[in-house]
Design a protein around this motif. Sequence first.
Motif, PDB file in Angstrom:
ATOM      1  N   ASN A 277       4.272 -86.783  95.298  1.00 62.65           N
ATOM      2  CA  ASN A 277       4.258 -86.063  94.022  1.00 62.65           C
ATOM      3  C   ASN A 277       5.568 -86.219  93.243  1.00 62.65           C
ATOM      4  O   ASN A 277       6.341 -85.279  93.062  1.00 62.65           O
ATOM      5  CB  ASN A 277       3.947 -84.588  94.248  1.00 62.65           C
ATOM      6  N   ILE A 278       5.809 -87.458  92.787  1.00 64.56           N
ATOM      7  CA  ILE A 278       6.983 -87.778  91.974  1.00 64.56           C
ATOM      8  C   ILE A 278       6.491 -88.335  90.634  1.00 64.56           C
ATOM      9  O   ILE A 278       5.838 -89.373  90.615  1.00 64.56           O
ATOM     10  CB  ILE A 278       7.877 -88.832  92.667  1.00 64.56           C
ATOM     11  N   PRO A 279       6.770 -87.637  89.512  1.00 60.78           N
ATOM     12  CA  PRO A 279       7.420 -86.337  89.347  1.00 60.78           C
ATOM     13  C   PRO A 279       6.553 -85.208  89.912  1.00 60.78           C
ATOM     14  O   PRO A 279       5.358 -85.390  90.145  1.00 60.78           O
ATOM     15  CB  PRO A 279       7.555 -86.198  87.829  1.00 60.78           C
ATOM     16  N   ASP A 280       7.184 -84.032  90.051  1.00 59.83           N
ATOM     17  CA  ASP A 280       6.442 -82.877  90.545  1.00 59.83           C
ATOM     18  C   ASP A 280       5.622 -82.257  89.413  1.00 59.83           C
ATOM     19  O   ASP A 280       5.527 -82.804  88.306  1.00 59.83           O
ATOM     20  CB  ASP A 280       7.397 -81.858  91.174  1.00 59.83           C
ATOM     21  N   SER A 281       5.021 -81.109  89.700  1.00 61.38           N
ATOM     22  CA  SER A 281       4.123 -80.483  88.720  1.00 61.38           C
ATOM     23  C   SER A 281       4.844 -80.025  87.463  1.00 61.38           C
ATOM     24  O   SER A 281       4.213 -79.730  86.442  1.00 61.38           O
ATOM     25  CB  SER A 281       3.404 -79.288  89.368  1.00 61.38           C
ATOM     26  N   HIS A 282       6.174 -79.937  87.531  1.00 62.86           N
ATOM     27  CA  HIS A 282       6.975 -79.562  86.367  1.00 62.86           C
ATOM     28  C   HIS A 282       7.541 -80.783  85.636  1.00 62.86           C
ATOM     29  O   HIS A 282       8.316 -80.637  84.689  1.00 62.86           O
ATOM     30  CB  HIS A 282       8.121 -78.647  86.795  1.00 62.86           C
ATOM     31  N   GLY A 283       7.175 -81.977  86.098  1.00 59.73           N
ATOM     32  CA  GLY A 283       7.665 -83.190  85.469  1.00 59.73           C
ATOM     33  C   GLY A 283       9.065 -83.579  85.897  1.00 59.73           C
ATOM     34  O   GLY A 283       9.689 -84.426  85.255  1.00 59.73           O
ATOM     35  N   SER A 284       9.552 -83.000  86.979  1.00 58.35           N
ATOM     36  CA  SER A 284      10.926 -83.243  87.423  1.00 58.35           C
ATOM     37  C   SER A 284      10.971 -84.279  88.540  1.00 58.35           C
ATOM     38  O   SER A 284      10.072 -84.349  89.386  1.00 58.35           O
ATOM     39  CB  SER A 284      11.571 -81.941  87.916  1.00 58.35           C
TER      40      SER A 284
END
Length: 248
Positions: free
Chosen positions: A148-155
Amino acid sequence: MSLISQETTAKTRFFCVRFQPQSTSTLSADTEQGDNRRKLARVLLTRQEEIKAYPSSVWLLQRTTLLQRFTDIDDVGHKYHLDLVLEDVLDKDSTVNCTAEVLYHLGNKNIAPAVQFTIEGELKNTDEADYIFYSRIKSLEKELAAENIPDSHGSVSPEMEPIHLLAQVASGYVIWQNSTENTKFQLAQIKHVKQVKRSDDCLEFDYMILLHEMVSQEIIPWQMTVLWHPQHGVQVTQDSCQPKHALE
């Protein structure tokens, strides 16, 4: 100032361009600027040999300054002639000018667009950053694994940034090979990545990525095996579209 000319070859250097079809044979700069999203959706440049593709140096399209002309070649395809500005994703103030010719072959979706390009200017040296990343991965006691890259926050965490940039470079090859005038692919996310143990000096990563096809709004799982070494650049040795249930 230097001029670097390259012709794309599979799994070494590539330059991915996606267009919507045009009905006219000549397009002005004003027309192109006013409808840039429809004419040119994405460019990804990967360099090897004289122009090298590394996790510390990824160049993306900043803007299309001029679509010089569109040529309809009878029984061959559509050729686009472009002037572009590319920017370093890690240094937005670092740009280079580029000219390109892109040929889409008629009626054959299994042939990647043929691309020739010339870069004007100097590409910055990233050897130090590349070797820092290379040494860090080689020194790991256990093979790297992440998801999960980026994560759910776009980071994207700093330690995963080179892994993410490597995926951008490699997915550019996949996008180039599968692009038509009616598609617009973009890397959406790395679902998971795992380092593969090797006996030589190369780093190998097995990626499962999500490609966003922005015309159809389809999210497409895609597997790719990627080799990288600071002296040899990026190579996609295997890739394949995966069924949707592969993410379950």
